[in-house]
Design a protein around this motif. Sequence first.
Motif, short mmCIF file in Angstrom:
data_model
loop_
_atom_site.label_atom_id
_atom_site.label_comp_id
_atom_site.label_asym_id
_atom_site.label_seq_id
_atom_site.Cartn_x
_atom_site.Cartn_y
_atom_site.Cartn_z
N ALA A 115 0.76 -1.26 -0.13
CA ALA A 115 0.00 -0.08 0.05
C ALA A 115 0.93 1.24 -0.05
O ALA A 115 0.60 2.49 -0.71
N THR A 116 2.17 1.25 0.80
CA THR A 116 3.08 2.37 0.76
C THR A 116 3.33 2.72 -0.73
O THR A 116 3.42 3.85 -1.16
N THR A 117 3.61 1.73 -1.54
CA THR A 117 4.16 1.82 -2.86
C THR A 117 3.08 2.42 -3.77
O THR A 117 3.41 3.31 -4.57
N LEU A 118 1.76 1.86 -3.49
CA LEU A 118 0.86 2.32 -4.43
C LEU A 118 0.46 3.78 -4.20
O LEU A 118 0.23 4.63 -5.00
N GLU A 119 0.34 4.12 -3.01
CA GLU A 119 -0.22 5.43 -2.57
C GLU A 119 1.18 6.64 -2.87
O GLU A 119 0.51 7.55 -3.40
N ALA A 120 2.18 6.13 -2.95
CA ALA A 120 3.17 7.03 -3.40
C ALA A 120 3.25 7.26 -4.84
O ALA A 120 3.55 8.23 -5.33
N TRP B 180 0.55 7.15 -6.80
CA TRP B 180 -0.46 7.75 -6.87
C TRP B 180 -0.21 9.24 -6.49
O TRP B 180 -0.63 10.11 -7.36
N ARG B 181 0.58 9.77 -5.72
CA ARG B 181 0.78 10.91 -5.21
C ARG B 181 1.62 11.70 -6.21
O ARG B 181 1.63 12.77 -6.65
N GLN C 33 -0.35 12.31 -9.26
CA GLN C 33 -1.61 13.47 -9.12
C GLN C 33 -0.77 14.90 -9.12
O GLN C 33 -1.46 15.77 -9.47
#
Length: 91
Positions: free
Chosen positions: A73-78, A80-81, A84
Amino acid sequence: FDLLIAPATPCAATVIGQQSIEIQGKTLPTKASMGMLAQPISFVGLPVCTAPVRTDNGLSIGVQLIAAPYQEATTLEAAWRLEQNNVTLQQ
């Protein structure tokens, strides 16, 4: 650290159909060489996500976001950020 960021490709995007790239004065085949930096991370089994970012000359370059085991989840959120916020790297 929660996350490491590293290059995923040895150079910025190539022209479609480009047969070779030059890395440190050596001519290498494009297809076989573009993943050379991502393969070792995949081999050890750490969660990794690649994301394209722009360089200051407008070309895309891949970065890999690497986290501790079971922290996908950490890699996916980073990733995405980065997407964005339209991050641009200076060469």
